[in-house]
Structures are given as C-alpha cells and as structure tokens.
Design a protein around this motif. Structure first.
Motif, PDB file in Angstrom:
ATOM      1  N   ILE A 150      36.976  51.444  56.076  1.00 26.84           N
ATOM      2  CA  ILE A 150      37.240  52.863  55.861  1.00 26.84           C
ATOM      3  C   ILE A 150      37.534  53.037  54.381  1.00 26.84           C
ATOM      4  N   VAL A 151      36.640  53.684  53.662  1.00 25.82           N
ATOM      5  CA  VAL A 151      36.847  53.913  52.232  1.00 25.82           C
ATOM      6  C   VAL A 151      37.776  55.114  52.097  1.00 25.82           C
ATOM      7  N   PRO A 205      38.630  27.923  36.181  1.00 29.42           N
ATOM      8  CA  PRO A 205      38.589  29.300  35.700  1.00 29.42           C
ATOM      9  C   PRO A 205      37.639  30.210  36.459  1.00 29.42           C
ATOM     10  N   SER A 206      37.543  30.074  37.768  1.00 32.74           N
ATOM     11  CA  SER A 206      36.656  30.941  38.537  1.00 32.74           C
ATOM     12  C   SER A 206      37.253  32.330  38.645  1.00 32.74           C
ATOM     13  N   ALA A 207      36.384  33.331  38.651  1.00 32.62           N
ATOM     14  CA  ALA A 207      36.843  34.720  38.701  1.00 32.62           C
ATOM     15  C   ALA A 207      37.270  35.084  40.107  1.00 32.62           C
ATOM     16  N   LYS A 208      38.354  35.856  40.211  1.00 32.38           N
ATOM     17  CA  LYS A 208      38.825  36.330  41.503  1.00 32.38           C
ATOM     18  C   LYS A 208      37.999  37.538  41.919  1.00 32.38           C
ATOM     19  N   ILE A 209      37.483  37.524  43.159  1.00 33.53           N
ATOM     20  CA  ILE A 209      36.676  38.625  43.655  1.00 33.53           C
ATOM     21  C   ILE A 209      37.555  39.621  44.391  1.00 33.53           C
ATOM     22  N   LYS A 210      38.301  39.160  45.394  1.00 29.66           N
ATOM     23  CA  LYS A 210      39.186  40.039  46.151  1.00 29.66           C
ATOM     24  C   LYS A 210      40.187  39.187  46.909  1.00 29.66           C
ATOM     25  N   THR A 211      41.253  39.822  47.367  1.00 28.82           N
ATOM     26  CA  THR A 211      42.295  39.123  48.106  1.00 28.82           C
ATOM     27  C   THR A 211      41.974  39.117  49.596  1.00 28.82           C
ATOM     28  N   ASP A 229      43.782  52.361  47.786  1.00 28.37           N
ATOM     29  CA  ASP A 229      43.290  51.230  47.000  1.00 28.37           C
ATOM     30  C   ASP A 229      43.034  50.030  47.905  1.00 28.37           C
ATOM     31  N   PRO A 230      41.824  49.435  47.875  1.00 30.75           N
ATOM     32  CA  PRO A 230      41.494  48.332  48.784  1.00 30.75           C
ATOM     33  C   PRO A 230      42.387  47.101  48.639  1.00 30.75           C
ATOM     34  N   GLU A 231      42.767  46.770  47.399  1.00 30.86           N
ATOM     35  CA  GLU A 231      43.641  45.606  47.212  1.00 30.86           C
ATOM     36  C   GLU A 231      45.029  45.866  47.787  1.00 30.86           C
ATOM     37  N   LYS A 262      45.641  47.865  50.253  1.00 33.31           N
ATOM     38  CA  LYS A 262      45.440  47.799  51.709  1.00 33.31           C
ATOM     39  C   LYS A 262      45.557  46.366  52.193  1.00 33.31           C
ATOM     40  N   ARG A 263      44.804  45.480  51.558  1.00 29.61           N
ATOM     41  CA  ARG A 263      44.791  44.078  51.979  1.00 29.61           C
ATOM     42  C   ARG A 263      46.178  43.450  51.906  1.00 29.61           C
ATOM     43  N   LYS A 264      46.854  43.678  50.817  1.00 31.21           N
ATOM     44  CA  LYS A 264      48.176  43.070  50.640  1.00 31.21           C
ATOM     45  C   LYS A 264      49.208  43.682  51.580  1.00 31.21           C
ATOM     46  N   THR A 265      49.087  44.983  51.824  1.00 29.07           N
ATOM     47  CA  THR A 265      49.998  45.648  52.759  1.00 29.07           C
ATOM     48  C   THR A 265      49.813  45.097  54.166  1.00 29.07           C
ATOM     49  N   ILE A 266      48.566  44.958  54.584  1.00 28.84           N
ATOM     50  CA  ILE A 266      48.265  44.423  55.919  1.00 28.84           C
ATOM     51  C   ILE A 266      48.723  42.972  56.021  1.00 28.84           C
ATOM     52  N   GLY A 267      48.443  42.181  54.975  1.00 25.83           N
ATOM     53  CA  GLY A 267      48.864  40.782  54.987  1.00 25.83           C
ATOM     54  C   GLY A 267      50.370  40.642  55.057  1.00 25.83           C
ATOM     55  N   ASP A 268      51.077  41.465  54.313  1.00 19.37           N
ATOM     56  CA  ASP A 268      52.538  41.430  54.306  1.00 19.37           C
ATOM     57  C   ASP A 268      53.103  41.792  55.681  1.00 19.37           C
TER      58      ASP A 268
END
Length: 518
Positions: A405-406, A344-350, A296-298, A300-306
């Motif tokens: 990498i998908v 109220p802007s929409a979140k696109i990605k982390t 899951d891309p989100e 991935k991002r949070k794991t890498i950030g953490d």
C-alpha cells in the motif's frame, strides 16, 4: 554448521561490496560445492587456516584507483590457492600484478556479445561466442606480465584473462547473473577444472549439521518462532522442531496485514496437519494504531518490526524457559538490509526480520536459514516433508500488505488491496502460472484517477499488478502475461472491488527496480 568434508571442499567468496555477491555463492552451491562469503578484509593467515579449494573476488561499486577503495591482504596472492576475480575483483588482480585499469568512456551496463579466444580449462565446452552481462565504469586496459587475454567484447579487449601458472583468472563480466548465457558452466569450470573441487554440498548434510547445532545450542531451553506461513519461516520452524520437538513454540501474529483467509490456513496446516505447538495472537488493532499516519516505507518497516518483536517478547514471557527467537531470515534479506561481512555494499531497504530489530532485544536469535537462498529453502522443505502449498508458496514480505500500500495503511485500504489481490492471484492459479512465476501480487497506489461508471464520474483508487520471474529474488524480469488474462483481471477488479476504477501493469525489472514497490 557445515560438515568437515564440506569445510575442506569449499570456496571462499571475498565480498568487495557487490549486490551480486550472494549470487556468486548461489551459483557455486548449484554446482554442489559449499561456499561462504567473507569480508575482503580477511587475512591470508585466516584463509590458510580454512584451507579452501579456491577464492572468488566479487565485484563492487568502487574504482581500484580511488584512495579509499577496498583492498585485500596482499599475502593472499602468495598462498597458491586458485583465484577468480569478477568485475572489480578482476581489476584488483590486474592492478596488484602490475596491469593498468582505466575508466571507460561511457559506463557499460547490460548485455554484450562475448567472443571466447581460448577454450582451454576456464571456457571449456563453451561455444565461440555467448551473451554476457556487463556492469562497469572501469576496465583492464593493459594486462600484467604473465597474463593472457582469453575473451573479449567489441568494447572490452580483456573481458577475461588468465595466468595459468599462478592459477589466477579474471572476468570483467558477471557470470553469476542469469543474463550471462552459460554462466553456471563457466563457474563450474573454475570449480572443477581449476580448483579440483568435489560435488559434496547437498541438503541432507545441511539438515543433519543444523539439527545437531540447534540441539546443542538450545539445550533444555525453549524457542519461540515467528511463523508467517511462508516457506521461509515454515522451514525454519520444522527444522527446529526436528531438533528440539515440543521445546519449540510457534507464534502466529495476525497483524492485520495478511491476505484473505491466511490465519485459518495457517492454523490448519501447523496445528492439525503438522501437530506443532502454535499460539495465535490477534494484534490487528496494535499494528494499525501504530501505522496510523505513517507513509514512509522505511518507517513502516521499522514500525512493524518493532511491534512484531514487542508482541513476541510479551508472548514469550508466558512460556517457560524461553531464551531464543527463531526467524526465517535468508541471504537476500541480509544483503539487501546490511552488509553481512562489513563490506561496502549499498543498503537497499530494511527487512523487518533483519534491520528492524530493536537494539535491546530480550531474546537471542536463531536463524538457521540465514545463508540459504530461496531455491535451497524449497529443496529443504521437500526433504523435510512440508506440504506442497507451503513449498510452492510465493514469497510474501515480512511487513505484509503494508508495503504493498503506497501511502497510509488503513483498514479500508487494506480490504481493497486484499480483494484485488485475491482476484489476481486466483486468476494466475487458474491459468496454471502460480508455480511458474516468482511472485504475483497487487499494489494499491497513493493516487486516484477519474473514471466513468454507470454514466457517472468516479474518482477512485488505482491498482498496479506485479508479476515477475526469478530464480533467487536477487534479479527479476517482469512476466509477459497474455493480454486476455490481464484484461480479465482488470475487468474483474474494477467490477468486483469497490473503490477501484483503474488497473495498470508494472513492466519494470530488477535491477533497476525492486520487486516490491516499497
């Protein structure tokens, strides 16, 4: 961190949730007027204290007649400060002054021909008709008393209106996006002919103010900076280094998600050429272990950030009196991750350096570029004397190759992507296009395809090529590369990169797609 002159000669942008709000700020700054984005919830009294030269109401995803739609303090309309409403902002103005807003039969999205009916002040110097960009499901069907239509399209009779006595203007289209021809001139007319601004915003003043602020904030403490080698983190590091010198310790984390030869290049530039404190941390195994099985891309991002922050906190403990973590966060990072203003802007990605931070981080953040756009950062880099290879380096995502990498990230898949990317970017350079396009890179897909090599059936990986043009990363168009160049890249990748038997070219723009695939 703005000077007194800029504070007195500024534009406030009220954010009603548009994904284009940051573009409005960028267009204002391009015209050498400082702008800041504030929540639509700001009070008239707060605006009065700041004394801006003008106000711009952004667009937004809501409808003005919805019960929970965002509204502003009605006292703002009594301040006598010039106002420009864009899309939702125009509709909000019309509703407040007694006009009517209705739904369109069909949502209008894309380029439209704008016919200008009044060339005084707001449309001064423009031709009789221009191409504009529409993105709306409502429209002003009836003007308030005292307002006049100054432009129309075939489907929108009040595409622009004005109440000159009140110094209030509204447009249904989006002058801030590049798809609107002469949009910057329209905004310039509002700034200089309506608001009477002066051209005072420039990078020299930003450097002076920011260096002074950082020096005062940090005192005798130390700062660690997450250095990736990209223009954002590099400029942040050099700017902070100018403020506090050897109190800054840069850390380059080799997370195993970088491109070929990248770690060696970073060491050369920052240690040998710029003479900065640089610690090198090999954390490849740590990151790849945590990413095992993650698709899951989100996540991935949070794991890498953490993990990124954990590595930094561990390294920071080895440094005396360190209290701050510096990052090269930019405006587009913020707007695509969370609303910076509570709107109220929409979140696109982390983004790993925005939404991926753990709640209990032991270091305070310094983000000196948080309100700048990429082109402003490049100009800043020039004034700070950074080398050309940094200034013109194409944007590279914080999570690195993991989001190119998908599917699952493995050492084998990383090497396939690195080698393919090397070939593509190398050919882009040879063609003289590297500095002309915004980004050019490869994506390794999660599918395989049947092929034939040496009279034998193969079932191998698919590489997608992505090349886009943009001025700020908020919108982007795919680049129409020459077929001969694409053919050469495809042939080289298939023949030279083991495990690839098919290459495709991504021809989608942003919006509706994003630049990165994940």
């Amino acid at each position: 961190m703005t000077s007194g002159l800029q504070q007195k000669n500024s534009i406030l942008i009220l954010d009603f949730g548009s994904q284009y709000t940051q573009l409005i700020a960028r267009r204002v700054r391009e015209n050498k007027v400082y702008s800041t984005i504030v929540s639509h919830k700001i009070t008239a009294e707060e605006i009065k204290k700041q004394a801006p030269k003008g106000l711009i109401f952004s667009g937004g995803p809501a409808s003005v007649y919805d019960e929970k739609s965002p509204k502003c303090d009605k006292g703002i309309f009594k301040l006598g400060i010039p106002i420009l409403g864009i899309c939702y902002g125009q509709q909000l103005i019309a509703q407040y002054f007694g006009g009517k807003v209705r739904r369109t039969r069909e949502r209008e999205f894309g380029r439209q021909e704008l016919f200008i009916d009044d060339h005084a002040d707001f449309f001064s110097g423009l031709p009789g008709n221009i191409t504009c960009w529409m993105s709306h499901g409502d429209y002003v069907s009836s003007l308030p008393k005292g307002f006049v239509s100054i432009a129309h399209t075939l489907s929108t009779p009040n595409a622009a209106f004005a109440s000159r006595d009140r110094k209030v203007f509204g447009v249904q289209f989006h002058p801030e996006v590049v798809h609107t021809a002469r949009g910057s001139e329209i905004i310039s007319n509002f700034l200089y002919r309506i608001c009477r601004c002066r051209p005072s915003w420039e990078m020299g003043a930003f450097i002076k103010d920011t260096v002074s602020h950082i020096r005062q904030l940090v005192g005798k403490d130390s700062v660690v900076c997450g250095l990736s080698g990209g223009v954002d983190s590099s400029v942040a590091a050099v700017l902070i280094h100018r403020a506090i010198g050897r109190q800054l310790r840069c850390i380059f984390v080799d997370n195993g998600l970088v491109r070929n030869r990248e770690p060696e290049e970073i060491k050369t530039i920052f240690r040998a050429n710029l003479h900065m404190n640089l610690d090198f941390v090999n954390a490849q195994n740590r990151f790849l272990k945590r990413l095992k099985g993650v698709t899951d891309p989100e996540v991935k991002r949070k794991t890498i950030g953490d993990e990124f922050i954990k590595v930094f906190e561990e390294e920071a403990k080895k440094i005396r009196r360190v209290k701050y973590l510096a990052q090269g966060t930019l405006y587009p990072d913020v707007i695509e991750s969370v609303s910076a203003t509570g709107s109220p802007s929409a979140k696109i990605k982390t983004h790993h350096n925005v939404g991926g931070l753990p709640e209990k981080m032991n270091l305070k953040l310094i983000e000196p570029l948080r309100e700048l756009f990429k082109d402003e950062v490049r100009e800043l880099a020039k004034q700070l004397g950074l080398p050309q290879e940094i200034i013109h380096r194409q944007p590279f995502p914080g999570p690195g190759l993991a989001i190119r990498i998908v599917g699952e990230v493995t050492p084998e898949r990383l090497q396939v992507l690195r080698d393919a990317d090397d070939i593509f970017v190398g050919e882009i350079r040879k063609a003289g296009l590297y500095n002309e396009v915004w980004q050019s890179f490869c994506v390794l897909l999660c599918i395989k395809s049947v092929g034939v090599m040496g009279d034998e059936r193969t079932y191998e990986n698919v590489i997608a090529l992505r090349c886009v043009s943009s001025s700020d990363g908020m919108t982007a168009d795919w680049v129409k590369l020459e077929p001969a160049l694409l053919g050469k890249v495809s042939s080289r990748i298939i023949n030279e990169v083991k495990g690839v038997n098919r290459v495709v070219y991504d021809i989608s723009s942003k919006p509706p797609s994003t630049i990165e695939w994940e």
